[in-house]
Write a protein that holds these residues in place. Structure first.
Motif, mmCIF file in Angstrom:
data_model
loop_
_atom_site.group_PDB
_atom_site.id
_atom_site.type_symbol
_atom_site.label_atom_id
_atom_site.label_comp_id
_atom_site.label_asym_id
_atom_site.label_seq_id
_atom_site.Cartn_x
_atom_site.Cartn_y
_atom_site.Cartn_z
ATOM 1 N N VAL A 21 -45.873 110.569 72.013
ATOM 2 C CA VAL A 21 -45.955 109.354 71.203
ATOM 3 C C VAL A 21 -44.932 109.394 70.066
ATOM 4 C CG1 VAL A 21 -47.462 107.859 69.844
ATOM 5 C CG2 VAL A 21 -48.397 109.138 71.777
ATOM 6 N N THR A 33 -49.846 100.664 65.209
ATOM 7 C CA THR A 33 -50.122 101.171 66.553
ATOM 8 C C THR A 33 -51.329 102.096 66.528
ATOM 9 O OG1 THR A 33 -47.750 101.144 67.054
ATOM 10 C CG2 THR A 33 -49.148 102.456 68.509
ATOM 11 N N GLU A 89 -52.990 104.703 69.335
ATOM 12 C CA GLU A 89 -52.861 105.300 70.666
ATOM 13 C C GLU A 89 -54.079 106.185 70.949
ATOM 14 O OE1 GLU A 89 -50.386 105.187 72.962
ATOM 15 O OE2 GLU A 89 -48.812 104.080 71.873
#
Length: 216
Positions: A35, A198, A200
């Motif tokens: 990531v 974001t 994740e």
């Protein structure tokens, strides 16, 4: 219990070796790195807050040579471990560890192109999280990322049994610790001009969360 709850283990090396081992670091470093490759800038200075053993810093510095890694920790033994790991390889982009308390009003860094903090928010008082957000906002330019990793609560969602047990164990050790609600962290971040960008899903019921600095 979350794999990230595993305590430090002594290095399998002579007693004078200051390196610490965090078993979870070996398990989670590559999923995190995958990531990071997408969310971090290609070049510049990355400040890692609460670097712990230093194993992540070395691994990421090796994999992302365009970034200059500045590890830090408030614990002298952790800083010794970070620097001991750094001495095992020649990595010009991995700097000596700094003494940095996330909750402090002043940090020994003037600017950064990214800030990274792994597994601190749940093993620290809430004031440390607020200090992290405040300090990162002060260092980062508009659009630059603050990246957090660890287990979180999600508003309206049932906590995984392993994370529930981990949360209880943390609160038993220190009532100021425990899994934070991601939405509460995001609300606090917005007060420091950091916007949630974001989220994740990661292995072992962890999250990697990216905030970005914005102009109010």
């Amino acid at each position: 219990m979350s794999p990230d709850a595993t305590p430090w283990l002594p290095a399998e090396a002579p007693s004078e070796d200051a390196r610490r081992h965090a078993p979870a670091a070996l398990r989670n470093r590559d999923p995190i790195l995958e990531v990071l490759r997408r969310v971090l800038p290609a070049t510049g200075t990355l400040l890692e807050v609460a670097s712990g053993s230093g194993e992540h810093a070395l691994h990421f510095a090796r994999a992302l040579p365009g970034l200059r890694f500045q590890p830090s920790d408030m614990d002298p033994a952790a800083r010794a471990s970070i620097d001991a790991w750094a001495r095992t390889e020649v990595r010009p982009n991995l700097l000596p560890a700094l003494a940095l308390d996330a909750s402090a009003a002043e940090w020994p860094v003037g600017a950064a192109d990214a800030v990274l903090c792994l597994n601190m928010v749940h093993i620290a008082p809430w004031e440390a999280t607020l200090g992290l957000l405040r300090g990162a906002a002060r260092l980062l330019a508009e659009g630059s990322p603050l990246v957090l990793y660890g287990p979180y609560r999600r508003r309206g969602e049932v906590l995984a049994p392993s994370n529930e047990a981990f949360d209880q164990s943390l609160r038993t050790r220190d009532p100021r610790w425990g899994l934070r609600e991601l939405e509460a962290v995001a609300e606090a971040a917005s007060g420091y001009d950091l916007r949630l960008d974001t989220v994740e899903e990661m292995p072992a019921n962890n999250l990697l969360v990216v905030f970005r600095r914005f102009s109010p």
